[in-house]
Scaffold this active site. Structure first.
Site, short mmCIF file in Angstrom:
data_model
loop_
_atom_site.label_atom_id
_atom_site.label_comp_id
_atom_site.label_asym_id
_atom_site.label_seq_id
_atom_site.Cartn_x
_atom_site.Cartn_y
_atom_site.Cartn_z
N ILE A 20 0.83 -1.21 0.00
CA ILE A 20 0.00 0.00 0.00
C ILE A 20 0.86 1.26 0.00
O ILE A 20 0.52 2.26 -0.62
CB ILE A 20 -0.99 0.00 1.18
CG1 ILE A 20 -2.06 1.07 1.00
CG2 ILE A 20 -0.26 0.19 2.51
CD1 ILE A 20 -2.96 0.85 -0.18
N LYS B 7 -5.85 2.73 6.98
CA LYS B 7 -6.98 1.96 7.49
C LYS B 7 -6.58 0.49 7.68
O LYS B 7 -5.73 -0.01 6.93
CB LYS B 7 -8.20 2.11 6.58
CG LYS B 7 -8.03 1.50 5.19
CD LYS B 7 -8.34 0.00 5.16
CE LYS B 7 -8.02 -0.61 3.85
NZ LYS B 7 -8.08 -2.08 3.87
N ASP C 220 -10.67 -6.54 6.15
CA ASP C 220 -9.65 -5.55 5.73
C ASP C 220 -10.13 -4.81 4.48
O ASP C 220 -10.12 -3.58 4.46
CB ASP C 220 -8.31 -6.24 5.49
CG ASP C 220 -7.25 -5.25 5.05
OD1 ASP C 220 -6.66 -4.59 5.91
OD2 ASP C 220 -7.02 -5.12 3.83
#
Length: 307
Positions: free
Chosen positions: A14, A90, A168
């Protein structure tokens, strides 16, 4: 105004796919350091730990935590105690309580804490929220199915306690739903499908409602191959709204909104505003729904998963 000097902790998929390009393209930030194993492809100073960076420099103003959620609290607490602004990828933490503690700590220290729900910054999410605000919601159906091997290759932490499993990605759908639906909603039923060799679910079937008894269903699955599905369908008194492609395309009431993937650019613009104003943005509603699913959910064992 001088750029905000930022360090990235956890340089995984990410960070490489989203955070580093967004920082490089932003006039508000300067990448000052990374915290992870040494990578010769990164030309900025690198440090094995946050403590090493804080002890040895260079000076930074903020840190973005892209680590697994199970270790975020200690890193965020240390950063806040040193007067740094903190950006949380997140989910913002492994538990609700630790995020609340971080919110209090940031307030007391006078720094910004940002729980960043990137899917809320997809191009069609705000138009959808505006369109739904004046409508009566009759039903909502969420389908969020993707291939875990594509998005989390070899990442064991997602299957462990605190890693959330299929939630997730599912928490992205919940971050959108909590933003666009006019009424707060709550969980009424959850079935979690857990592989025999894993601790976290690979699929889930959930039902929610609100004070008006609106039926809201959610279908999560991490076993989908081929095209991925990230859709929210809302039936209203004025017709149907479809929010697809993870919030990038909205179809409803003879209008279509389409947008490109600018989620992380929007996140960093928001974080810059928070830093300059010493404000925080910490919405835990999506994580609360996930916690409720683990609390209320009935677990059903399925075949072992092989990555």
């Amino acid at each position: 105004m001088a750029p905000i000097r930022i360090a990235v902790a956890g340089v995984g998929k990410i960070a490489r796919d989203q955070h580093l390009p967004a920082i490089a393209a932003s006039p508000d930030f300067l990448l000052a350091a990374v915290i992870d194993l040494h990578d010769p492809q990164l030309t900025v100073p690198w440090f094995a730990t946050l403590d090493a960076l804080l002890d040895q420099g260079p000076a930074i103003d903020a840190v973005v935590l892209c680590t697994p959620p199970q270790v975020r609290y200690a890193l965020a607490a240390a950063a806040i105690s040193h007067g740094l602004h903190v950006f949380l990828e997140k989910p913002p933490g492994a538990t609700l309580a630790e995020v609340e503690l971080l919110r209090t700590a940031a307030h007391d220290r006078g720094v910004s804490l940002f729980a960043a729900w990137h899917s809320r910054f997809a191009a069609a999410v705000e138009p959808a929220r505006t369109w739904l605000a004046q409508r009566t919601i009759r039903s909502v159906h969420i389908v969020w199915r993707e291939d875990v091997r594509v998005w989390h290759p070899g990442q064991a932490w997602i299957w462990q306690a605190g890693g959330l499993g299929v939630f997730d990605p599912g928490i992205n759908a919940l971050s959108i739903a909590t933003a666009i639906l006019p009424q707060p909603f709550f969980l009424t039923r959850a079935t979690l499908l857990v592989p025999a060799n894993r601790a976290a679910p690979i699929a889930a079937d959930l039902a929610f409602t609100d004070s008006r008894q609106t039926p809201i269903t959610m279908d999560l699955d991490w076993r989908q191959t081929g095209p991925q599905t990230w859709d929210i369908v809302v039936d209203t008194d004025a017709g149907r709204l479809e929010l697809t492609h993870g919030g990038r395309v909205m179809t409803g009431s003879d209008e279509v909104q389409r947008g490109t993937d600018g989620e992380y650019a929007g996140l960093y613009r928001r974080f810059a505003t928070l830093v300059h104003t010493h404000a925080s943005d910490v919405d835990i509603a999506p994580l609360r729904h996930v916690a409720d699913a683990f609390l209320l959910g009935q677990r059903t064992r399925v075949d072992a998963f092989v990555d």
